[in-house]
Design a protein around this motif. Structure first.
Motif, short mmCIF file in Angstrom:
data_model
loop_
_atom_site.label_atom_id
_atom_site.label_comp_id
_atom_site.label_asym_id
_atom_site.label_seq_id
_atom_site.Cartn_x
_atom_site.Cartn_y
_atom_site.Cartn_z
N LEU A 51 0.81 -1.25 0.25
CA LEU A 51 0.09 0.07 -0.03
C LEU A 51 0.86 1.20 -0.09
CD1 LEU A 51 -3.00 0.14 0.13
CD2 LEU A 51 -3.13 0.63 2.55
N ALA A 52 0.69 2.13 -1.05
CA ALA A 52 1.36 3.47 -0.87
C ALA A 52 0.33 4.58 -0.65
CB ALA A 52 2.03 3.50 -2.27
N VAL A 53 0.52 5.41 0.29
CA VAL A 53 -0.45 6.42 0.71
C VAL A 53 0.60 7.82 0.50
CG1 VAL A 53 -1.80 7.33 2.41
CG2 VAL A 53 -1.46 4.82 2.16
N THR A 54 -0.35 8.79 0.04
CA THR A 54 0.41 10.00 -0.39
C THR A 54 -0.36 11.01 0.26
OG1 THR A 54 1.63 9.44 -2.35
CG2 THR A 54 1.23 11.88 -1.91
N ILE A 55 0.01 11.80 1.34
CA ILE A 55 -0.85 12.95 1.75
C ILE A 55 -0.27 14.29 0.78
CG2 ILE A 55 -1.05 14.88 3.76
CD1 ILE A 55 0.11 12.50 5.40
N TYR A 56 -1.43 14.59 0.17
CA TYR A 56 -1.23 15.75 -0.87
C TYR A 56 -2.12 17.15 -0.42
CZ TYR A 56 -6.03 15.33 -2.79
OH TYR A 56 -7.22 15.13 -2.89
N GLU A 57 -1.55 18.14 -1.19
CA GLU A 57 -1.96 19.43 -0.75
C GLU A 57 -2.41 19.94 -2.34
OE1 GLU A 57 0.19 22.04 1.83
OE2 GLU A 57 1.40 20.17 2.18
N PRO A 58 -3.23 20.86 -2.35
CA PRO A 58 -3.69 21.77 -3.65
C PRO A 58 -2.25 22.15 -4.58
CG PRO A 58 -4.96 22.49 -2.12
CD PRO A 58 -4.17 21.85 -1.29
N SER A 59 -0.99 22.33 -3.94
CA SER A 59 0.18 22.84 -4.67
C SER A 59 0.86 21.63 -5.29
CB SER A 59 1.18 23.39 -3.60
OG SER A 59 1.45 22.45 -2.57
N ASP A 60 0.41 20.29 -4.84
CA ASP A 60 0.89 18.94 -5.45
C ASP A 60 0.13 18.71 -6.81
OD1 ASP A 60 2.65 18.51 -3.46
OD2 ASP A 60 0.97 17.71 -2.06
N GLU A 61 -0.77 19.40 -7.28
CA GLU A 61 -1.50 19.05 -8.34
C GLU A 61 -0.85 18.74 -9.60
OE1 GLU A 61 -4.86 17.53 -10.12
OE2 GLU A 61 -4.91 18.09 -8.06
N ASP A 62 0.00 19.61 -10.09
CA ASP A 62 0.94 19.33 -11.02
C ASP A 62 1.71 18.16 -11.24
OD1 ASP A 62 0.18 21.83 -12.49
OD2 ASP A 62 1.83 22.82 -12.05
N ALA A 63 2.26 17.78 -10.07
CA ALA A 63 3.13 16.58 -9.78
C ALA A 63 1.87 15.27 -9.87
CB ALA A 63 3.70 16.59 -8.42
N LEU A 64 1.03 15.48 -9.47
CA LEU A 64 0.03 14.48 -9.40
C LEU A 64 -0.64 14.16 -11.02
CD1 LEU A 64 -2.19 15.05 -6.22
CD2 LEU A 64 -0.44 13.32 -6.51
N ILE A 65 -0.80 15.13 -11.74
CA ILE A 65 -1.14 14.98 -13.09
C ILE A 65 -0.03 14.32 -13.71
CG2 ILE A 65 -1.58 16.10 -15.16
CD1 ILE A 65 -3.00 18.40 -13.50
N ARG A 66 1.09 14.61 -13.45
CA ARG A 66 2.53 13.71 -14.10
C ARG A 66 2.45 12.42 -13.85
NH1 ARG A 66 7.70 16.83 -12.98
NH2 ARG A 66 6.55 18.06 -11.66
N LEU A 67 2.07 12.21 -12.47
CA LEU A 67 2.04 10.72 -11.99
C LEU A 67 0.93 10.01 -12.75
CD1 LEU A 67 3.08 11.05 -8.07
CD2 LEU A 67 4.45 10.10 -9.89
N ASP A 68 0.00 10.63 -12.92
CA ASP A 68 -1.32 10.11 -13.75
C ASP A 68 -0.78 9.66 -15.23
OD1 ASP A 68 -3.05 10.41 -11.71
OD2 ASP A 68 -3.93 12.45 -12.37
N LYS A 69 -0.10 10.58 -15.63
CA LYS A 69 0.37 10.33 -17.02
C LYS A 69 1.49 9.08 -17.10
CE LYS A 69 -0.33 14.87 -18.84
NZ LYS A 69 0.08 16.25 -19.31
N MET A 70 2.18 8.90 -15.98
CA MET A 70 3.12 8.01 -15.88
C MET A 70 2.31 6.45 -15.65
SD MET A 70 6.04 9.95 -13.56
CE MET A 70 6.83 8.54 -12.92
#
Length: 437
Positions: A344-363
């Motif tokens: 299980l991999a859990v990430t605590i995220y904030e609104p400022s992480d949105e760009d990084a999360l979009i790139r992870l989606d693309k990965m």
């Protein structure tokens, strides 16, 4: 001859016996590509992620080439961390123990150990040298270790070597080795700053890249938890208590943050160890021993632990902060779900992480969206709503937002400023089109 297993390489019997004991039935993709090159004496660059079998892709052919009747250094393996150097050394010992007739000697030299003792024991040179570049270079400069006889140099985790500032030491070691040196370089990435070093020592190297079939192991579940307006350390504590994991690694980006998180979790009564580059060699050795003895339920670590340190039994990965280099997300989460287990991999995220999360989606990372509310896990669609809002914004709106930062308290005239910026951008873009015509 079966082309699907290791018999095709005609290794010496002791290597085949080791392969059998290790229960390797078929070479991995990187092994199929690298082993023949090493056996032919060619220079090679292998780009592959953790867990692809790269260590044995060079160890088997390297040990095949050792002449046990000549007592001199014949191969040098450099690794960026003490833990990785020791792991490679342990793998060598597992193989050479099967060679009872011709004893191949291997030694591991790492910082944080007694250098004088290493020097005293070097009256007889080992066949294979493994270690960190700094310590190997020290022993060469002390004229205790003689690498001019070696015909093969392995540089493992070269990009991490570059990041940690050890490439200069590797350069010094390579400079004292023969001109017709065979070099093998392994790296998860090939940064631009690494290329001059490769060009200096490697003439026409064969480049082999192995992409994992999936960027992330399929038996890892990736979960995103929004921070919202909560205190981050409190949310982390609640997540850890909720999962009550067998063994969890909490990742931070800096040593300072790792210390801060560790101290705060210890204050809350959790069994926590810390692992980062600033703890002393003695302390690090002690922590690794405590981890193996299961003295900790939680380890707070920097990305150093995500590369080259094999910690068994990790059931959960918690990203307290998303890594700045998103490739490290794969390295971090790859510490769990090993040997067919689930993770299980859990990430605590904030609104400022949105760009990084979009790139992870693309990965290709598929996230589940959950939140911990009053001790219960509930599904949330919060980030999906944010993504959809982001997609509907026009290019002009995005650019205007970047130029006019929204104040914490919206003042009169903010919307008007946004409209002015939008119109200016449209006018500029119309002019650009007219000029092109």
């Amino acid at each position: 001859m079966n082309k699907n297993n290791f018999t095709q390489y005609n290794f010496k019997s002791f290597i085949n016996n080791a392969i059998e004991e290790l229960r390797f039935s078929e070479p991995t993709e990187i092994q199929k590509k690298i082993i023949p090159l090493v056996l032919k004496g060619e220079n090679a660059i292998g780009q592959s992620q953790t867990g692809t079998g790269k260590t044995h892709s060079y160890l088997f052919p390297l040990l095949e080439s050792i002449n046990p009747n000549i007592q001199q250094v014949q191969a040098v393996i450099t690794a960026p961390t003490r833990e990785l150097a020791n792991q490679i050394y342990q793998e060598i010992l597992k193989i050479v123990k099967h060679d009872e007739e011709n004893k191949i000697s291997a030694k591991c030299y790492i910082g944080g150990t007694d250098k004088q003792r290493d020097i005293d024991k070097l009256k007889q040179q080992p066949h294979v040298v493994v270690g960190t570049p700094g310590r190997i270079n020290d022993l060469i400069n002390e004229q205790a270790l003689f690498v001019h006889t070696a015909s093969l140099l392995v540089v493992d985790e070269a990009d991490l070597m570059l990041d940690m500032g050890f490439l200069h030491d590797v350069d010094q070691i390579a400079g004292k080795m023969p001109k017709n040196l065979q070099m093998l370089v392994f790296s998860a990435t090939i940064p631009e700053k690494l290329k001059p070093f490769l060009k200096k020592y490697m003439e026409n190297p064969v480049f082999e890249q192995v992409q994992p079939q999936q960027r992330s192991a399929e038996n890892i579940e990736h979960i995103l938890v929004p921070l919202k307006s909560r205190v981050k350390i409190d949310l982390l504590t609640n997540i850890l208590n909720s999962y009550n994991p067998y063994l969890a690694i909490v990742f931070t980006n800096t040593k300072q943050m790792a210390d801060q998180v560790t101290d705060q979790l210890l204050e809350r009564g959790l069994k926590v160890g810390r692992l980062h580059g600033d703890i002393s060699p003695r302390e690090r050795k002690k922590v690794m021993k405590q981890i193996r003895n299961l003295d900790f339920q939680y380890i707070v670590a920097t990305d150093l632990a995500a590369r080259g340190i094999d910690i068994e039994g990790v059931s959960h990965i918690i990203n307290y902060e998303l890594p700045r280099d998103l490739d490290f997300y794969i390295h971090r989460t790859g510490r769990t779900a090993r040997a067919g287990n689930k993770g299980l991999a859990v990430t605590i995220y904030e609104p400022s992480d949105e760009d990084a999360l979009i790139r992870l989606d693309k990965m290709g990372i598929e996230f589940s969206y959950l939140d911990l509310q009053h001790g219960n896990w509930v599904e949330t669609t919060e980030r999906n709503r944010r993504k959809n809002r982001t997609k509907t914004a026009t290019d002009e709106e995005v650019k205007a937002r970047q130029l006019v930062r929204k104040p914490q308290k919206v003042k009169p005239g903010y919307k008007k400023k946004m409209e002015v910026q939008r119109e200016q951008i449209k006018r500029r873009e119309r002019k650009m089109k007219n000029r092109k015509k």
